[in-house]
Design a protein around this motif. Structure first.
Motif, PDB file in Angstrom:
ATOM      1  N   PHE A  18      -1.131   5.328   2.566  1.00 28.25           N
ATOM      2  CA  PHE A  18      -0.047   5.548   3.525  1.00 28.25           C
ATOM      3  C   PHE A  18      -0.506   5.412   4.979  1.00 28.25           C
ATOM      4  O   PHE A  18       0.304   5.586   5.890  1.00 28.25           O
ATOM      5  CB  PHE A  18       0.570   6.929   3.316  1.00 28.25           C
ATOM      6  CG  PHE A  18       1.776   6.932   2.410  1.00 28.25           C
ATOM      7  CD1 PHE A  18       2.904   6.196   2.737  1.00 28.25           C
ATOM      8  CD2 PHE A  18       1.788   7.683   1.243  1.00 28.25           C
ATOM      9  CE1 PHE A  18       4.029   6.198   1.923  1.00 28.25           C
ATOM     10  CE2 PHE A  18       2.902   7.692   0.408  1.00 28.25           C
ATOM     11  CZ  PHE A  18       4.021   6.947   0.753  1.00 28.25           C
ATOM     12  N   TRP A  19      -1.782   5.118   5.203  1.00 30.24           N
ATOM     13  CA  TRP A  19      -2.313   5.029   6.566  1.00 30.24           C
ATOM     14  C   TRP A  19      -1.543   4.033   7.432  1.00 30.24           C
ATOM     15  O   TRP A  19      -1.192   4.355   8.585  1.00 30.24           O
ATOM     16  CB  TRP A  19      -3.793   4.675   6.524  1.00 30.24           C
ATOM     17  CG  TRP A  19      -4.538   5.042   7.767  1.00 30.24           C
ATOM     18  CD1 TRP A  19      -4.667   4.290   8.908  1.00 30.24           C
ATOM     19  CD2 TRP A  19      -5.270   6.255   7.999  1.00 30.24           C
ATOM     20  NE1 TRP A  19      -5.435   4.951   9.833  1.00 30.24           N
ATOM     21  CE2 TRP A  19      -5.817   6.168   9.301  1.00 30.24           C
ATOM     22  CE3 TRP A  19      -5.520   7.394   7.237  1.00 30.24           C
ATOM     23  CZ2 TRP A  19      -6.603   7.179   9.853  1.00 30.24           C
ATOM     24  CZ3 TRP A  19      -6.305   8.402   7.787  1.00 30.24           C
ATOM     25  CH2 TRP A  19      -6.821   8.296   9.074  1.00 30.24           C
ATOM     26  N   MET A  69       0.830  -1.201   0.000  1.00 33.94           N
ATOM     27  CA  MET A  69       0.000   0.000   0.000  1.00 33.94           C
ATOM     28  C   MET A  69       0.868   1.255   0.000  1.00 33.94           C
ATOM     29  O   MET A  69       0.555   2.248  -0.660  1.00 33.94           O
ATOM     30  CB  MET A  69      -0.929  -0.008   1.223  1.00 33.94           C
ATOM     31  CG  MET A  69      -2.033  -1.062   1.154  1.00 33.94           C
ATOM     32  SD  MET A  69      -3.032  -1.151   2.663  1.00 33.94           S
ATOM     33  CE  MET A  69      -3.894   0.433   2.601  1.00 33.94           C
ATOM     34  N   GLY A  70       1.984   1.208   0.730  1.00 28.75           N
ATOM     35  CA  GLY A  70       2.897   2.343   0.746  1.00 28.75           C
ATOM     36  C   GLY A  70       3.501   2.614  -0.624  1.00 28.75           C
ATOM     37  O   GLY A  70       3.616   3.772  -1.049  1.00 28.75           O
ATOM     38  N   PHE A  71       3.862   1.553  -1.337  1.00 28.30           N
ATOM     39  CA  PHE A  71       4.415   1.733  -2.687  1.00 28.30           C
ATOM     40  C   PHE A  71       3.375   2.367  -3.618  1.00 28.30           C
ATOM     41  O   PHE A  71       3.696   3.231  -4.425  1.00 28.30           O
ATOM     42  CB  PHE A  71       4.870   0.392  -3.257  1.00 28.30           C
ATOM     43  CG  PHE A  71       6.061  -0.208  -2.546  1.00 28.30           C
ATOM     44  CD1 PHE A  71       7.119   0.584  -2.147  1.00 28.30           C
ATOM     45  CD2 PHE A  71       6.114  -1.567  -2.269  1.00 28.30           C
ATOM     46  CE1 PHE A  71       8.218   0.043  -1.496  1.00 28.30           C
ATOM     47  CE2 PHE A  71       7.204  -2.123  -1.615  1.00 28.30           C
ATOM     48  CZ  PHE A  71       8.261  -1.314  -1.221  1.00 28.30           C
ATOM     49  N   LEU A  72       2.129   1.924  -3.487  1.00 28.17           N
ATOM     50  CA  LEU A  72       1.076   2.518  -4.310  1.00 28.17           C
ATOM     51  C   LEU A  72       0.812   3.968  -3.883  1.00 28.17           C
ATOM     52  O   LEU A  72       0.574   4.840  -4.722  1.00 28.17           O
ATOM     53  CB  LEU A  72      -0.213   1.698  -4.214  1.00 28.17           C
ATOM     54  CG  LEU A  72      -1.391   2.238  -5.032  1.00 28.17           C
ATOM     55  CD1 LEU A  72      -1.045   2.286  -6.521  1.00 28.17           C
ATOM     56  CD2 LEU A  72      -2.650   1.413  -4.803  1.00 28.17           C
ATOM     57  N   GLY A  73       0.866   4.236  -2.577  1.00 25.14           N
ATOM     58  CA  GLY A  73       0.687   5.595  -2.094  1.00 25.14           C
ATOM     59  C   GLY A  73       1.721   6.534  -2.670  1.00 25.14           C
ATOM     60  O   GLY A  73       1.414   7.671  -3.073  1.00 25.14           O
ATOM     61  N   HIS A  74       2.943   6.065  -2.746  1.00 24.82           N
ATOM     62  CA  HIS A  74       4.032   6.831  -3.360  1.00 24.82           C
ATOM     63  C   HIS A  74       3.692   7.167  -4.801  1.00 24.82           C
ATOM     64  O   HIS A  74       3.879   8.296  -5.275  1.00 24.82           O
ATOM     65  CB  HIS A  74       5.316   5.995  -3.273  1.00 24.82           C
ATOM     66  CG  HIS A  74       6.441   6.457  -4.130  1.00 24.82           C
ATOM     67  ND1 HIS A  74       6.748   5.838  -5.325  1.00 24.82           N
ATOM     68  CD2 HIS A  74       7.335   7.462  -3.985  1.00 24.82           C
ATOM     69  CE1 HIS A  74       7.794   6.435  -5.866  1.00 24.82           C
ATOM     70  NE2 HIS A  74       8.176   7.424  -5.081  1.00 24.82           N
TER      71      HIS A  74
END
Length: 357
Positions: free
Chosen positions: A98-99, A71-76
């Motif tokens: 990024f939650w 999810m963090g990679f997609l948030g980036h």
């Protein structure tokens, strides 16, 4: 150091070879994010409503941690505007992605998109760059750390990857929050406080035992996965006076299926060349860069990059093109400046030279 060029110089020469439409947003990337979100919800419900032996929760925690990282990679990607362009929806989806890592979208764009991307590997302006020997000499805690044996430092350096993203994110919050206009600062505060409030609230709802498996262990795993990439992005490269992605960035190679679940985050040189392009197209960019500047492009398997990090110190010399061990003064090369990742050797052993003299 060889002649350096800005990322715009490279982008101008590569862009003309790219197919039409590569700079358009790719909303279909959100399906991967939805899959991760559903996995996280399912994992939370399974742990929350079951009464199993705690050991049975460990595999779920690993999956949750991998999902947090994904999810963090997609948030980036979302917050670079390569998935959707509408500012409000971009920030909402970026905040959701990024939650788990508790990083707000406004802070991320300020810290990462503006400061890191514009000033990559600049000793003074890049908030993610590692320090020079001059800066280390002014930091008492680092002076103490660098008195430890090399192996001990390497071990604790790698162990710190388990919390480094979270710690650095909080540091960036306090570093940059006052840079925002007064009327924007409450929003930046809320975007940081709300995720942490939700995780602390979860602790009181499910109890400490289950909270460990639902959040703490997954957060540690997510930190390790994310920092496994981030630590190899630039830390083997030199500090540079010009933001040259071929000099200051490293692309790592991973199995194809890993690129799929990590949204092509391994293509880091390509990302610094075209941060506004969907990573979906980075294999095309890589192919063209290797065709045009094969001698300047840096790539290696992820495992080899991590091993090279283990074998080299994380402090830059005064010249900024070499890595130096503050304890012994031994110099190691950086990528493009004498570092051979397949055979790490001390470039100059000042400790040995002084002993002989």
């Amino acid at each position: 150091m060889e002649d350096l060029h800005s990322f715009g110089w490279y982008a101008k020469r590569v862009a003309k070879y790219m197919p039409e439409g590569v700079f358009k947003p790719v909303p279909a990337r959100l399906w991967g994010g939805l899959a991760y979100l559903l996995i996280v919800i399912a994992g939370f419900l399974t742990i929350g409503f079951s009464d199993w032996n705690p050991l049975l929760y460990i595999p779920i925690s690993i999956v949750l941690g991998a999902s947090f990282a994904g999810m963090g990679f997609l948030g980036h990607e979302i917050l670079h505007g390569t998935v959707i362009k509408q500012p409000l929806l971009r920030d909402i989806l970026g905040a959701i992605a990024f939650w788990p890592l508790s990083t707000g979208p406004k802070l991320w764009r300020k810290w990462h998109n503006l400061n890191h991307h514009i000033h990559t590997q600049d000793d003074e302006k890049d908030p993610d760059s590692w320090p020079t020997i001059e800066k280390i000499k002014k930091m008492k805690i680092f002076q103490w750390i660098y008195k430890l044996p090399f192996f001990v430092r390497a071990f604790f350096g790698f162990a710190s990857l388990s919390f480094q993203f979270t710690a650095h994110s909080l540091h960036m919050f306090f570093l940059f929050v006052t840079d925002f206009k007064k009327k924007k600062q409450p929003e930046v505060w809320m975007q940081t406080i709300m995720p942490w409030a939700s995780w602390i609230g979860l602790l009181f709802i499910v109890g400490f035992g289950k909270w460990i498996f639902m959040f703490l262990i997954p957060l540690i795993i997510a930190n390790m996965i994310v920092m496994g990439y981030i630590s190899t992005n630039h830390r083997l490269n030199p500090l540079v006076p010009v933001n040259d992605p071929l000099a200051n960035s490293l692309t790592v190679t991973v199995p194809k299926w890993v690129d799929v679940i990590h949204f092509n985050f391994s293509y880091h040189t390509e990302h610094h060349l075209f941060p506004g392009m969907s990573p979906k197209h980075y294999p095309l960019v890589k192919e063209k860069i290797k065709e045009m500047w094969p001698e300047r492009y840096h790539e290696m398997p992820m495992g080899r990059a991590l091993k090279a990090l283990w074998q080299t110190p994380r402090v830059y010399s005064s010249e900024q093109t070499e890595l130096v061990d503050p304890k012994k003064g031994s110099l190691y090369g950086s990528l493009g400046n004498g570092l051979n990742p397949k055979n790490i050797k001390i470039k100059v052993d000042r400790h040995k030279s002084q002993s002989q003299s």
